[in-house]
Motif scaffolding. Structure first.
Motif, PDB file in Angstrom:
ATOM      1  N   UNK A 293      -1.358 -54.605  15.467  1.00  0.00           N
ATOM      2  CA  UNK A 293      -1.507 -53.423  14.610  1.00  0.00           C
ATOM      3  C   UNK A 293      -2.940 -52.894  14.595  1.00  0.00           C
ATOM      4  N   UNK A 294      -3.745 -53.335  15.557  1.00  0.00           N
ATOM      5  CA  UNK A 294      -5.127 -52.876  15.660  1.00  0.00           C
ATOM      6  C   UNK A 294      -5.172 -51.678  16.614  1.00  0.00           C
ATOM      7  N   UNK A 295      -5.367 -50.460  16.092  1.00  0.00           N
ATOM      8  CA  UNK A 295      -5.313 -49.260  16.944  1.00  0.00           C
ATOM      9  C   UNK A 295      -6.467 -49.146  17.929  1.00  0.00           C
ATOM     10  N   UNK A 296      -7.534 -49.902  17.708  1.00  0.00           N
ATOM     11  CA  UNK A 296      -8.704 -49.779  18.579  1.00  0.00           C
ATOM     12  C   UNK A 296      -8.630 -50.691  19.798  1.00  0.00           C
ATOM     13  N   UNK A 297      -7.536 -51.452  19.933  1.00  0.00           N
ATOM     14  CA  UNK A 297      -7.449 -52.421  21.026  1.00  0.00           C
ATOM     15  C   UNK A 297      -6.118 -52.314  21.764  1.00  0.00           C
ATOM     16  N   UNK A 298      -6.207 -52.340  23.095  1.00  0.00           N
ATOM     17  CA  UNK A 298      -5.029 -52.437  23.946  1.00  0.00           C
ATOM     18  C   UNK A 298      -5.187 -53.677  24.824  1.00  0.00           C
ATOM     19  N   UNK A 299      -4.111 -54.422  24.966  1.00  0.00           N
ATOM     20  CA  UNK A 299      -4.126 -55.630  25.788  1.00  0.00           C
ATOM     21  C   UNK A 299      -3.221 -55.426  26.997  1.00  0.00           C
ATOM     22  N   UNK A 300      -3.739 -55.683  28.182  1.00  0.00           N
ATOM     23  CA  UNK A 300      -2.918 -55.598  29.385  1.00  0.00           C
ATOM     24  C   UNK A 300      -3.235 -56.787  30.283  1.00  0.00           C
ATOM     25  N   UNK A 301      -2.260 -57.182  31.068  1.00  0.00           N
ATOM     26  CA  UNK A 301      -2.426 -58.306  31.993  1.00  0.00           C
ATOM     27  C   UNK A 301      -2.122 -57.846  33.409  1.00  0.00           C
ATOM     28  N   UNK A 302      -2.951 -58.287  34.338  1.00  0.00           N
ATOM     29  CA  UNK A 302      -2.755 -57.953  35.748  1.00  0.00           C
ATOM     30  C   UNK A 302      -2.679 -59.244  36.546  1.00  0.00           C
ATOM     31  N   UNK A 303      -1.575 -59.430  37.235  1.00  0.00           N
ATOM     32  CA  UNK A 303      -1.403 -60.615  38.071  1.00  0.00           C
ATOM     33  C   UNK A 303      -2.052 -60.389  39.433  1.00  0.00           C
ATOM     34  N   UNK A 304      -2.800 -61.388  39.885  1.00  0.00           N
ATOM     35  CA  UNK A 304      -3.420 -61.344  41.209  1.00  0.00           C
ATOM     36  C   UNK A 304      -2.679 -62.252  42.184  1.00  0.00           C
ATOM     37  N   UNK A 305      -1.426 -62.551  41.867  1.00  0.00           N
ATOM     38  CA  UNK A 305      -0.612 -63.398  42.744  1.00  0.00           C
ATOM     39  C   UNK A 305      -0.424 -62.760  44.111  1.00  0.00           C
ATOM     40  N   UNK A 306      -0.402 -63.584  45.142  1.00  0.00           N
ATOM     41  CA  UNK A 306      -0.041 -63.089  46.467  1.00  0.00           C
ATOM     42  C   UNK A 306       1.464 -62.862  46.555  1.00  0.00           C
ATOM     43  N   UNK A 307       2.204 -63.652  45.799  1.00  0.00           N
ATOM     44  CA  UNK A 307       3.664 -63.592  45.815  1.00  0.00           C
ATOM     45  C   UNK A 307       4.155 -62.798  44.604  1.00  0.00           C
ATOM     46  N   UNK A 308       4.562 -61.563  44.835  1.00  0.00           N
ATOM     47  CA  UNK A 308       5.028 -60.725  43.727  1.00  0.00           C
ATOM     48  C   UNK A 308       6.262 -61.322  43.059  1.00  0.00           C
ATOM     49  N   UNK A 309       7.125 -61.956  43.851  1.00  0.00           N
ATOM     50  CA  UNK A 309       8.351 -62.527  43.306  1.00  0.00           C
ATOM     51  C   UNK A 309       8.046 -63.613  42.280  1.00  0.00           C
ATOM     52  N   UNK A 310       7.022 -64.423  42.550  1.00  0.00           N
ATOM     53  CA  UNK A 310       6.641 -65.474  41.603  1.00  0.00           C
ATOM     54  C   UNK A 310       6.213 -64.864  40.276  1.00  0.00           C
ATOM     55  N   UNK A 311       5.478 -63.751  40.347  1.00  0.00           N
ATOM     56  CA  UNK A 311       5.060 -63.052  39.127  1.00  0.00           C
ATOM     57  C   UNK A 311       6.268 -62.503  38.378  1.00  0.00           C
ATOM     58  N   UNK A 312       7.194 -61.872  39.097  1.00  0.00           N
ATOM     59  CA  UNK A 312       8.377 -61.296  38.459  1.00  0.00           C
ATOM     60  C   UNK A 312       9.197 -62.370  37.752  1.00  0.00           C
TER      61      UNK A 312
END
Length: 447
Positions: free
Chosen positions: A360-379
């Motif tokens: 509920x903090x409007x001043x913050x957004x959290x995002x995650x980025x996977x650097x996996x070589x295998x996209x399927x593992x991330x999914x």
């Protein structure tokens, strides 16, 4: 009506017969042998299925994953028979009763599988006393089963190996739980009597480093300084090094833990924190590490916060391309991680806790980025976690831009970007750090 599943092995035909009137239990199932080969069972209209084991020469384990997600273990053996009867209770939980041969071993393997799932950090932290109490009972019951078992499968861990491994699993899960609960309450976990009881069981002579997290928990429990409201990160890290030197006699363990805390401070602390830490830490560091990290400290000082964040690109689960700049206007907590990194996976539950804290903090957004070589593992991992904040994936080209633009040498890495798109902290504290929320609260409360 209770659903019944009868698994029986015909000794002569070496055949597994499954009687499953409630076919929903096997609607999405997987039967797997010891080699990892899976079989899709074909059910008759009456709910019968047959599984042949041609030329079976020795006792072999099988695992059956039910539609409910529960996994059962069975043991088949030439000339032997085993049956498993499953029922659903009023709460729709599956209950299993074994009969025939190898019953104790099959029950042990099933209990072992359930225990490993319960203590796996991928499935979240155990963060309350009731859950810890249940885990303790689960661990003690499994321990008694192992101690009573007279023989084990070929190429499987011995009794002693299982006991040691399970103890480490239990201690890791229980200690992580106490720490998470204490930090939520802004308390020092090392003052918890159960915490001290548990770390007393840690093997400080384990040079294989298989229980390294446990040794880290031990050091935290012996520290005089605590990660409290007014404890600077640099002071806490120095106290950690002092405790390592005073309580660990094994040179290899001291070097590994010293290397770990130095790496974290160099990669995650601000320039001011690093200056304060490095001045106090140098007398506590062995010469070979001192020389290597002096070079890293010098390099870190050249990388100043306040520069413009690169225009990073990444895609979502549907493959839609996104730009980091579209999130500008708020502070951005950026998590860079991979599924293969143990440290990344340990941080994921803590990241989820912090996201919930600031939802509920409007001043913050959290995002995650996977650097996996295998996209399927991330999914697959995202499907397992079902996280409540945006998840993205960087392909090789996007990964290179991110790694070069933010000087990413290791994961997990957390970056805090300011609303104007400049980097506030290129090496933000990890969400598991006891000072993380205090630092972020201070930043967000500053106009």
């Amino acid at each position: 009506m209770a659903a019944l599943l009868l698994l029986s092995l015909s000794a002569a035909a070496q055949q597994l017969v499954i009687d499953c009137p409630d076919t929903l239990l096997l609607h999405q199932h997987r039967l797997m042998d010891a080699t990892g080969r899976t079989t899709k069972l074909l059910l008759t209209r009456e709910g019968l299925a047959f599984y042949n084991v041609p030329q079976l020469k020795q006792r072999t384990p099988l695992t059956l994953q039910l539609s409910s997600g529960q996994t059962l273990c069975m043991v088949i053996e030439p000339g032997k028979m085993q049956q498993v009867k499953l029922t659903r209770d009023k709460a729709q939980r599956v209950r299993a009763v074994y009969k025939g041969d190898n019953v104790a071993l099959a029950e042990l393997l099933t209990a072992q599988n359930a225990f490993e799932t319960a203590t796996n950090p991928r499935y979240g932290l155990i963060n309350d006393k009731e859950a810890r109490h249940h885990l303790e009972h689960q661990y003690m019951a499994l321990k008694k089963m192992i101690e009573k078992q007279t023989d084990f499968l070929p190429n499987e861990p011995s009794r002693q190996q299982r006991l040691i491994s399970n103890q480490q699993r239990y201690l890791n899960a229980a200690l992580a739980s106490i720490i998470a609960e204490a930090y939520q309450q802004h308390k020092n976990p090392s003052r918890n009597s159960l915490y001290q009881t548990l770390i007393a069981q840690v093997d400080l002579n384990d040079t294989t480093l298989q229980n390294r997290p446990l040794i880290d928990y031990y050091v935290r429990g012996k520290m005089q300084a605590e990660a409290g409201k007014d404890t600077p990160v640099s002071n806490y890290a120095v106290a950690y090094l002092q405790t390592v030197n005073s309580h660990l006699k094994n040179e290899k363990l001291r070097q590994v833990l010293t290397d770990s805390i130095l790496n974290r401070m160099v990669n995650e602390s601000t320039e001011t924190q690093l200056d304060s830490f490095w001045t106090a830490a140098q007398p506590l560091v062995a010469p070979q590490l001192l020389k290597r990290y002096q070079e890293k400290v010098n390099t870190k000082k050249l990388m100043m916060n306040g520069i413009a964040c690169p225009d990073l690109t990444f895609s979502d689960l549907k493959g839609t391309l996104h730009h980091l700049k579209t999130f500008f206007g708020s502070y951005i907590l950026l998590e860079l991680w991979t599924t293969w990194s143990e440290q990344s996976m340990r941080e994921r539950p803590y990241m989820a806790q912090q996201v919930a804290r600031y939802q509920n903090q409007p001043r913050l957004k959290c995002i995650s980025i996977s650097l996996d070589e295998n996209r399927r593992a991330w999914e697959q991992q995202i499907a397992l976690e079902n996280p409540a904040w945006p998840q993205f994936y960087a392909d090789k080209q996007q990964n290179d831009v991110i790694s070069d633009g933010l000087s990413v040498e290791d994961v997990p890495r957390f970056v805090l970007v300011q609303p104007d798109g400049t980097i506030y902290d290129a090496n933000m504290l990890r969400p598991s750090d006891p000072l993380f929320s205090r630092k972020l609260d201070h930043i967000l409360s500053t106009p």
